[in-house]
Structure formats: C-alpha cells, structure tokens
Design a protein around this motif. Sequence first.
Motif, PDB file in Angstrom:
ATOM      1  N   VAL A  83       0.842  -1.198   0.000  1.00 55.75           N
ATOM      2  CA  VAL A  83       0.000   0.000   0.000  1.00 55.75           C
ATOM      3  C   VAL A  83       0.873   1.243   0.000  1.00 55.75           C
ATOM      4  O   VAL A  83       1.777   1.376   0.820  1.00 55.75           O
ATOM      5  N   ASP A  84       0.605   2.153  -0.925  1.00 50.93           N
ATOM      6  CA  ASP A  84       1.380   3.388  -1.024  1.00 50.93           C
ATOM      7  C   ASP A  84       0.844   4.496  -0.133  1.00 50.93           C
ATOM      8  O   ASP A  84       1.607   5.283   0.427  1.00 50.93           O
ATOM      9  N   VAL A  85      -0.473   4.588  -0.031  1.00 50.04           N
ATOM     10  CA  VAL A  85      -1.106   5.695   0.695  1.00 50.04           C
ATOM     11  C   VAL A  85      -2.202   5.139   1.595  1.00 50.04           C
ATOM     12  O   VAL A  85      -3.037   4.347   1.152  1.00 50.04           O
ATOM     13  N   HIS A  86      -2.193   5.583   2.857  1.00 48.53           N
ATOM     14  CA  HIS A  86      -3.191   5.151   3.835  1.00 48.53           C
ATOM     15  C   HIS A  86      -4.120   6.319   4.159  1.00 48.53           C
ATOM     16  O   HIS A  86      -3.660   7.440   4.409  1.00 48.53           O
ATOM     17  N   VAL A  87      -5.410   6.034   4.161  1.00 46.52           N
ATOM     18  CA  VAL A  87      -6.425   7.050   4.415  1.00 46.52           C
ATOM     19  C   VAL A  87      -7.243   6.630   5.631  1.00 46.52           C
ATOM     20  O   VAL A  87      -7.642   5.468   5.739  1.00 46.52           O
ATOM     21  N   ARG A  88      -7.486   7.578   6.521  1.00 49.34           N
ATOM     22  CA  ARG A  88      -8.360   7.334   7.667  1.00 49.34           C
ATOM     23  C   ARG A  88      -9.611   8.187   7.511  1.00 49.34           C
ATOM     24  O   ARG A  88      -9.527   9.355   7.126  1.00 49.34           O
ATOM     25  N   LYS A  89     -10.753   7.586   7.838  1.00 50.84           N
ATOM     26  CA  LYS A  89     -12.024   8.311   7.672  1.00 50.84           C
ATOM     27  C   LYS A  89     -12.930   8.064   8.862  1.00 50.84           C
ATOM     28  O   LYS A  89     -12.750   7.094   9.596  1.00 50.84           O
TER      29      LYS A  89
END
Length: 197
Positions: free
Chosen positions: A96-102
């Motif tokens: 995974v290159d980019v981690h997003v939290r929502k």
Amino acid sequence: MARALLIVDVQNDFTEGGALGVTGGTAVAEGVTAYLRGNTRRYDLVLASRDWHDPEGSNGGHFADGLPDYIDTWPRHCVAGTPGADYHPAIDTALVDVHVRKGQGVPAYSLFEGTTDDGSSAGAVLSAHGVTEVDVVGIATDHCVRASALDAIEHGLHVRVLTDLVAGVAPDPSTTALAEIVRQGGELMESAAVGDR
C-alpha cells in the motif's frame, strides 16, 4: 494517465469475528493481497482506507445510543488504535502506497471523505498522481465500497469494481449497490479479467 487500486476498509471489525463482520471478509483480505502481488505493475498507486472512529462520543451520531438501525447508526466499531481498526492481517500493507483514515468524529462511508496522515484528501492524492482510472475492492459492497465507487465517478474517474474482491453486508442491497454503480457509469468485472482490459 495512471491507474490506482482503491482498497476499502479491509479491517478486523469488518471481517468474520469483528464487531460488524461480514461473511467473506477474510476471503476478500486474502484475495486482495494475492491479486495485488500478481499485479503490482498494473497500478501506479495503491491507496487503502480504514474507518478510524474517535473513542469518545457518538462520532456525529454514527455510533448508536441504544439499538442501532444498521442504516445510519451502528454498534461501536473500528475505534482508533484498537485491534478492530487494524487492517486484516492478510492484507500486505507493504504493498500500500497511501493510507487514508475516515470517520474521525463524523459519519463517513466513502474513501474520499478521509485524509492521509499529512491531511491530504484522497481526491487530491489521486489527482497529484495523475490517476484517471481506479479499480475498487474491499468491504462492504453495500456501504463503503458503494460510496467510494460513486464518489470516484463523481471525481471524473473511470471506475471498475472487481466483484470477486468485495463482500457485502447483505445480498440484495449489495446487488442493488453494484447496479447503481453501473448506472452511474462504472464497470463490474472479476479480477481474473483485468489483464485482458
């Protein structure tokens, strides 16, 4: 023109045994990693989202005060820093290159409602990388996968949902969600066919 893989909410609380576990969640986690290992050169960017709810309060009414309706209110799940909020162990996070939290204090279903560690939106990250096409996988078909795919279409991206790499809460709403994505201009295909298109 670049292509990204969007991995939506493949977390412990959304897989079997979790607070909101769906049938087939573990198989999705295993399948996503196997697929990605075999297709690493196909994607210019791999972005993964996680629900990351505040431990205190209702997160804007997202956590039920009493019995949840499973539409707008839910049992506590994916609380920041808890094992339930972690990626399922079958997900190889090195890919995974980019981690997003929502969902940090507010209801959030779409990956596009989240932010990276530096505060960037998912849309901004995809735009900065010149992404025009996305393949969407993850959990749950009838909720966060649906919302993420529809938002991707709204962002002007060409969207394909890989139907063997998603799992839904319930069959009928999942079928309805996939049909809605197609009506809005998305495509449905199995991951084995990606190499042909």
